[in-house]
Design a protein around this motif. Structure first.
Motif, PDB file in Angstrom:
ATOM      1  N   ARG A  62       0.870  -1.191   0.000  1.00 59.13           N
ATOM      2  CA  ARG A  62       0.000   0.000   0.000  1.00 59.13           C
ATOM      3  C   ARG A  62       0.902   1.235   0.000  1.00 59.13           C
ATOM      4  O   ARG A  62       2.015   1.201   0.522  1.00 59.13           O
ATOM      5  CB  ARG A  62      -0.955  -0.011   1.187  1.00 59.13           C
ATOM      6  N   PRO A  63       0.435   2.350  -0.582  1.00 58.80           N
ATOM      7  CA  PRO A  63       1.277   3.547  -0.703  1.00 58.80           C
ATOM      8  C   PRO A  63       1.772   4.104   0.628  1.00 58.80           C
ATOM      9  O   PRO A  63       2.877   4.639   0.702  1.00 58.80           O
ATOM     10  CB  PRO A  63       0.381   4.562  -1.414  1.00 58.80           C
ATOM     11  N   ASP A  64       0.993   3.965   1.681  1.00 58.84           N
ATOM     12  CA  ASP A  64       1.386   4.528   2.977  1.00 58.84           C
ATOM     13  C   ASP A  64       2.070   3.495   3.878  1.00 58.84           C
ATOM     14  O   ASP A  64       2.233   3.724   5.086  1.00 58.84           O
ATOM     15  CB  ASP A  64       0.188   5.139   3.686  1.00 58.84           C
ATOM     16  N   ASP A 104       9.422   8.918  -2.421  1.00 52.58           N
ATOM     17  CA  ASP A 104       8.576   9.289  -3.558  1.00 52.58           C
ATOM     18  C   ASP A 104       7.316   9.965  -3.019  1.00 52.58           C
ATOM     19  O   ASP A 104       6.665   9.422  -2.125  1.00 52.58           O
ATOM     20  CB  ASP A 104       8.215   8.017  -4.326  1.00 52.58           C
ATOM     21  N   THR A 123       2.487   3.218   8.105  1.00 50.66           N
ATOM     22  CA  THR A 123       1.380   2.516   8.775  1.00 50.66           C
ATOM     23  C   THR A 123       1.687   1.053   9.057  1.00 50.66           C
ATOM     24  O   THR A 123       0.768   0.260   9.262  1.00 50.66           O
ATOM     25  CB  THR A 123       0.097   2.603   7.924  1.00 50.66           C
ATOM     26  N   ALA A 128       4.484  10.037  -4.170  1.00 52.90           N
ATOM     27  CA  ALA A 128       3.332   9.156  -4.382  1.00 52.90           C
ATOM     28  C   ALA A 128       3.302   8.006  -3.374  1.00 52.90           C
ATOM     29  O   ALA A 128       2.328   7.272  -3.304  1.00 52.90           O
ATOM     30  CB  ALA A 128       3.356   8.602  -5.804  1.00 52.90           C
ATOM     31  N   GLY A 129       4.351   7.865  -2.607  1.00 57.60           N
ATOM     32  CA  GLY A 129       4.461   6.797  -1.613  1.00 57.60           C
ATOM     33  C   GLY A 129       5.828   6.168  -1.674  1.00 57.60           C
ATOM     34  O   GLY A 129       6.306   5.837  -2.757  1.00 57.60           O
ATOM     35  N   PRO A 130       6.495   6.018  -0.532  1.00 57.57           N
ATOM     36  CA  PRO A 130       7.822   5.426  -0.514  1.00 57.57           C
ATOM     37  C   PRO A 130       7.845   4.007  -1.094  1.00 57.57           C
ATOM     38  O   PRO A 130       6.863   3.279  -1.006  1.00 57.57           O
ATOM     39  CB  PRO A 130       8.183   5.397   0.977  1.00 57.57           C
ATOM     40  N   TRP A 131       8.965   3.671  -1.694  1.00 54.46           N
ATOM     41  CA  TRP A 131       9.208   2.324  -2.209  1.00 54.46           C
ATOM     42  C   TRP A 131      10.676   2.008  -1.986  1.00 54.46           C
ATOM     43  O   TRP A 131      11.458   2.889  -1.656  1.00 54.46           O
ATOM     44  CB  TRP A 131       8.814   2.196  -3.685  1.00 54.46           C
TER      45      TRP A 131
END
Length: 109
Positions: A24-26, A63, A30, A65-68
């Protein structure tokens, strides 16, 4: 061998950019306790690959848009790089992580 010559294994080694996409993006913000423990096993796995000379670097990318996760590998083929990512505890966890693997066209190291 002169100091400007590449080592013999360099001719058969390629560099791969591996992007670890979380479930998931967050995710980075989380994580549950179980996911934190999984990420600890993931980090231990990558440290072992660093000691083996397979991993060059790894870490989370900020990022918007959300860490990766970024993983740069040294391998003889994409199949060898895939074997490394497939062996990662997060990839084997069944929790929705996946790797995208792209070969580098050239590198400056």
């Amino acid at each position: 061998m002169a100091s400007h010559e590449a080592p013999p294994e360099a001719a058969t080694t390629r560099i791969f950019h591996c992007r670890l996409i979380p479930p998931r993006p967050d995710f980075a913000f989380t994580m549950t306790d179980a996911e934190r423990e999984l990420m600890s096993r993931h980090a231990d796995y990558l440290r072992a690959k660093l000691r083996d000379g397979i991993m060059i670097l790894a870490g989370p990318v900020a990022d918007p848009a959300g860490p990766w996760g970024l993983l740069i590998l040294r391998a003889g083929s994409e199949a060898e790089a895939r074997a490394v990512t497939d062996g990662d505890p997060v990839a084997r966890s069944g929790r929705g992580f996946r790797y995208e693997i792209l070969p580098m066209i050239s590198t400056i190291m």
